[in-house]
Design an enzyme around this catalytic site. Structure first.
Site, mmCIF file in Angstrom:
data_model
loop_
_atom_site.group_PDB
_atom_site.id
_atom_site.type_symbol
_atom_site.label_atom_id
_atom_site.label_comp_id
_atom_site.label_asym_id
_atom_site.label_seq_id
_atom_site.Cartn_x
_atom_site.Cartn_y
_atom_site.Cartn_z
ATOM 1 N N ASN A 82 -8.376 12.324 -21.136
ATOM 2 C CA ASN A 82 -9.035 10.705 -21.164
ATOM 3 C C ASN A 82 -8.104 9.879 -21.707
ATOM 4 O O ASN A 82 -8.040 10.044 -23.269
ATOM 5 C CB ASN A 82 -10.348 11.198 -22.051
ATOM 6 C CG ASN A 82 -11.453 11.675 -20.861
ATOM 7 O OD1 ASN A 82 -11.114 12.965 -20.763
ATOM 8 N ND2 ASN A 82 -12.441 11.172 -20.526
ATOM 9 N N ASP B 123 0.606 -1.172 -0.015
ATOM 10 C CA ASP B 123 0.014 0.051 0.107
ATOM 11 C C ASP B 123 0.916 1.271 -0.006
ATOM 12 O O ASP B 123 1.736 1.214 0.955
ATOM 13 C CB ASP B 123 -0.988 -0.127 1.243
ATOM 14 C CG ASP B 123 -2.033 1.088 1.398
ATOM 15 O OD1 ASP B 123 -1.758 1.952 0.472
ATOM 16 O OD2 ASP B 123 -2.649 0.911 2.086
ATOM 17 N N ILE B 124 0.581 2.293 -0.965
ATOM 18 C CA ILE B 124 1.562 3.482 -0.831
ATOM 19 C C ILE B 124 1.189 4.420 0.376
ATOM 20 O O ILE B 124 1.620 5.498 0.243
ATOM 21 C CB ILE B 124 1.181 4.272 -2.120
ATOM 22 C CG1 ILE B 124 -0.393 4.641 -2.448
ATOM 23 C CG2 ILE B 124 1.854 3.803 -3.653
ATOM 24 C CD1 ILE B 124 -0.761 5.772 -3.272
ATOM 25 N N VAL C 56 -15.537 6.058 -20.567
ATOM 26 C CA VAL C 56 -16.467 5.912 -21.629
ATOM 27 C C VAL C 56 -16.049 5.258 -22.744
ATOM 28 O O VAL C 56 -16.867 4.547 -23.322
ATOM 29 C CB VAL C 56 -17.008 7.305 -22.330
ATOM 30 C CG1 VAL C 56 -15.940 8.394 -22.847
ATOM 31 C CG2 VAL C 56 -18.164 7.352 -23.343
ATOM 32 N N TYR D 54 -11.820 13.815 -5.675
ATOM 33 C CA TYR D 54 -10.391 13.495 -6.647
ATOM 34 C C TYR D 54 -9.878 14.545 -6.957
ATOM 35 O O TYR D 54 -8.534 14.494 -7.080
ATOM 36 C CB TYR D 54 -11.067 12.396 -7.563
ATOM 37 C CG TYR D 54 -10.109 11.948 -8.601
ATOM 38 C CD1 TYR D 54 -9.192 10.908 -8.406
ATOM 39 C CD2 TYR D 54 -9.890 12.677 -9.823
ATOM 40 C CE1 TYR D 54 -8.358 10.505 -9.253
ATOM 41 C CE2 TYR D 54 -9.311 12.480 -10.734
ATOM 42 C CZ TYR D 54 -8.387 11.160 -10.517
ATOM 43 O OH TYR D 54 -7.452 10.907 -11.545
HETATM 44 P P1 NAD Z 1 -5.585 2.269 -12.660
HETATM 45 O O1 NAD Z 1 -6.626 1.910 -11.673
HETATM 46 O O2 NAD Z 1 -5.490 1.242 -13.932
HETATM 47 O O3 NAD Z 1 -3.970 2.118 -11.991
HETATM 48 C C1 NAD Z 1 -3.660 2.433 -10.493
HETATM 49 C C2 NAD Z 1 -3.063 1.508 -9.725
HETATM 50 O O4 NAD Z 1 -2.714 1.882 -8.485
HETATM 51 C C3 NAD Z 1 -3.803 0.399 -9.822
HETATM 52 O O5 NAD Z 1 -2.899 -0.880 -10.452
HETATM 53 C C4 NAD Z 1 -4.024 0.050 -8.428
HETATM 54 O O6 NAD Z 1 -4.005 -1.339 -7.868
HETATM 55 C C5 NAD Z 1 -2.833 0.868 -7.729
HETATM 56 N N1 NAD Z 1 -3.318 1.340 -6.443
HETATM 57 C C6 NAD Z 1 -4.310 2.020 -6.150
HETATM 58 N N2 NAD Z 1 -4.429 2.172 -4.618
HETATM 59 C C7 NAD Z 1 -3.162 1.881 -4.226
HETATM 60 C C8 NAD Z 1 -2.503 1.606 -3.095
HETATM 61 N N3 NAD Z 1 -3.119 2.441 -1.830
HETATM 62 N N4 NAD Z 1 -1.309 1.317 -2.840
HETATM 63 C C9 NAD Z 1 -0.820 0.941 -3.916
HETATM 64 N N5 NAD Z 1 -1.398 0.826 -4.986
HETATM 65 C C10 NAD Z 1 -2.697 1.134 -5.225
HETATM 66 O O7 NAD Z 1 -5.535 3.701 -13.220
HETATM 67 P P2 NAD Z 1 -4.852 4.467 -14.481
HETATM 68 O O8 NAD Z 1 -5.752 4.750 -15.376
HETATM 69 O O9 NAD Z 1 -3.536 3.538 -14.831
HETATM 70 O O10 NAD Z 1 -4.319 5.777 -13.896
HETATM 71 C C11 NAD Z 1 -3.047 5.984 -13.502
HETATM 72 C C12 NAD Z 1 -3.005 7.239 -12.840
HETATM 73 O O11 NAD Z 1 -3.339 8.340 -13.888
HETATM 74 C C13 NAD Z 1 -3.661 7.553 -11.665
HETATM 75 O O12 NAD Z 1 -2.910 8.526 -10.678
HETATM 76 C C14 NAD Z 1 -4.838 8.481 -12.182
HETATM 77 O O13 NAD Z 1 -5.595 9.051 -11.204
HETATM 78 C C15 NAD Z 1 -4.409 9.242 -13.380
HETATM 79 N N6 NAD Z 1 -5.178 9.519 -14.318
HETATM 80 C C16 NAD Z 1 -5.901 8.544 -15.147
HETATM 81 C C17 NAD Z 1 -6.453 9.193 -16.171
HETATM 82 C C18 NAD Z 1 -7.085 7.952 -17.136
HETATM 83 O O14 NAD Z 1 -7.846 8.575 -18.042
HETATM 84 N N7 NAD Z 1 -6.624 6.733 -17.180
HETATM 85 C C19 NAD Z 1 -6.980 10.366 -16.315
HETATM 86 C C20 NAD Z 1 -6.390 11.278 -15.440
HETATM 87 C C21 NAD Z 1 -5.691 11.046 -14.381
#
Ligand code: NAD
Length: 323
Positions: free
Chosen positions: A188, A72-73, A201, A159
């Protein structure tokens, strides 16, 4: 959790990546969508560690050769251990659901904001560069589009507030302590291995097309979004890992937006589906228009988004069909 397999790895995207090599790299959230693509891009030439609690990601997303620490982070000891000896950190782990952050703002703050401050503190000890995943959510409802980095920020969810806090901390850790940080404000993102529980989406439309439809558009479909392929997001991260423009935040999108109606039509086309497109009630508080101004990333990082929406969606359709 995973609806694709290893055959979907690296389907599209021009190779514009700068050389990041011989470094000890930590990717938090590296079993997730963006993090696993980053791990893949780095694993050959670097020692790659992944810290992930697998709450949203999956073990099989972590490429061979990368070490996975399941943890956990928010746990300070776990983070200190994972950061020991690192040169470079990509901080992707987060509680990613906006809806969940509204239901549980304390948890969003703990995972998205407080854990980031602890991570930055450890990075100071290691003198490691940190590239952080911020979000277009920091802008809230933009006053006009395209939105630039200096535009007003008025996040509409816990968030978004927590991502804005991460983004500010990144800059101030540079100004106050000289830490090399770069915040990337993702728009996105789409591509293979996106967390299917995340109500993005593109995911929803692909699932609906696979089920024979209908594709349900919330509202009139004239709302716009800037969809960026995950390979371009990887490109931005690698540029951020090598830039001298530290202490800065950059938009990461394509600089072009499409309506959700156009997105639905393209998904129908690339999946060879005969699914209908219907409209349901608009989502309360939905942002009307979103489009990144990426000129700062272009000029200062050398970022050049290289995957058109149609090519990216076509590649995604092929990877889902195992072609
Ligand atoms: P994702 O859910 O696929 O990846 C996030 C990862 O973090 C997951 O593998 C999850 O298991 C891990 N995680 C969550 N809580 C944790 C914790 N407490 N300790 C350790 N690991 C933990 O999401 P993503 O789409 O790959 O997003 C990556 C980053 O980009 C995130 O910070 C997200 O907020 C940001 N983001 C994503 C998008 C998008 O469109 N996907 C857009 C804007 C910002």
């Amino acid at each position: 959790m995973n609806d694709t397999d290893a055959s979907d790895r690296g389907a599209v995207g021009a190779d514009r990546t700068p050389d990041v090599s011989n470094q000890t790299v930590l990717i938090t959230g590296g079993a997730g969508f963006v993090g696993s693509h980053l791990a893949e891009a780095l694993v050959e030439d670097n020692e790659v560690r992944v810290l992930d609690d697998l709450s949203g990601g999956a073990r099989e997303h972590v490429p061979e050769g990368a070490q996975l620490a399941e943890g956990d982070i928010c746990d300070h000891e776990t983070v200190a251990e994972a950061m020991d000896g690192t040169d470079l950190v990509f901080h992707e782990a987060a509680l990613v659901s906006v809806e969940e952050s509204v239901e549980n703002p304390t948890e969003s703050n703990r995972v998205n904001a407080a854990a980031t401050v602890n991570l930055l503190e450890r990075a100071r000890e290691e003198d490691a560069r940190v590239v952080l995943a911020s979000s277009a959510a920091v802008y809230g409802h933009p006053e006009s589009v395209p939105v630039s980095e200096g535009d007003s920020k008025d996040p509409t969810s816990p968030y978004g507030i927590d991502k804005l806090s991460l983004d500010h901390y990144a800059r101030r850790y540079h100004d106050l302590y000289g830490l090399e940080t770069v915040a990337l404000r993702y728009f996105n993102i789409y591509g293979p291995r996106q967390n299917p529980e995340y109500s993005a989406v593109v995911n929803v439309f692909f699932r609906q097309a696979a089920d024979g439809g209908p594709l349900t558009i919330e509202g009139d479909g004239q709302q716009t979004r800037d969809f960026v392929h995950v390979s371009d997001v990887v490109q931005a991260n690698l540029l951020a890992a090598t830039t001298d423009r530290v202490g800065e935040a950059f938009n990461v999108g394509t600089g072009r937006s499409v309506t959700v109606e156009e997105l639905a039509e393209t998904v129908v086309e690339v999946t060879d589906s005969d699914a209908e497109i219907t409209h349901v009630e608009p989502r309360p508080g939905d942002i009307r228009h979103s489009e990144a101004d990426v000129s700062k990333a272009r000029t200062e990082l050398g970022y050049e988004p290289s995957v058109s929406l149609e090519a990216g969606l076509r590649a995604l359709a092929e990877s889902k069909q195992g072609r």
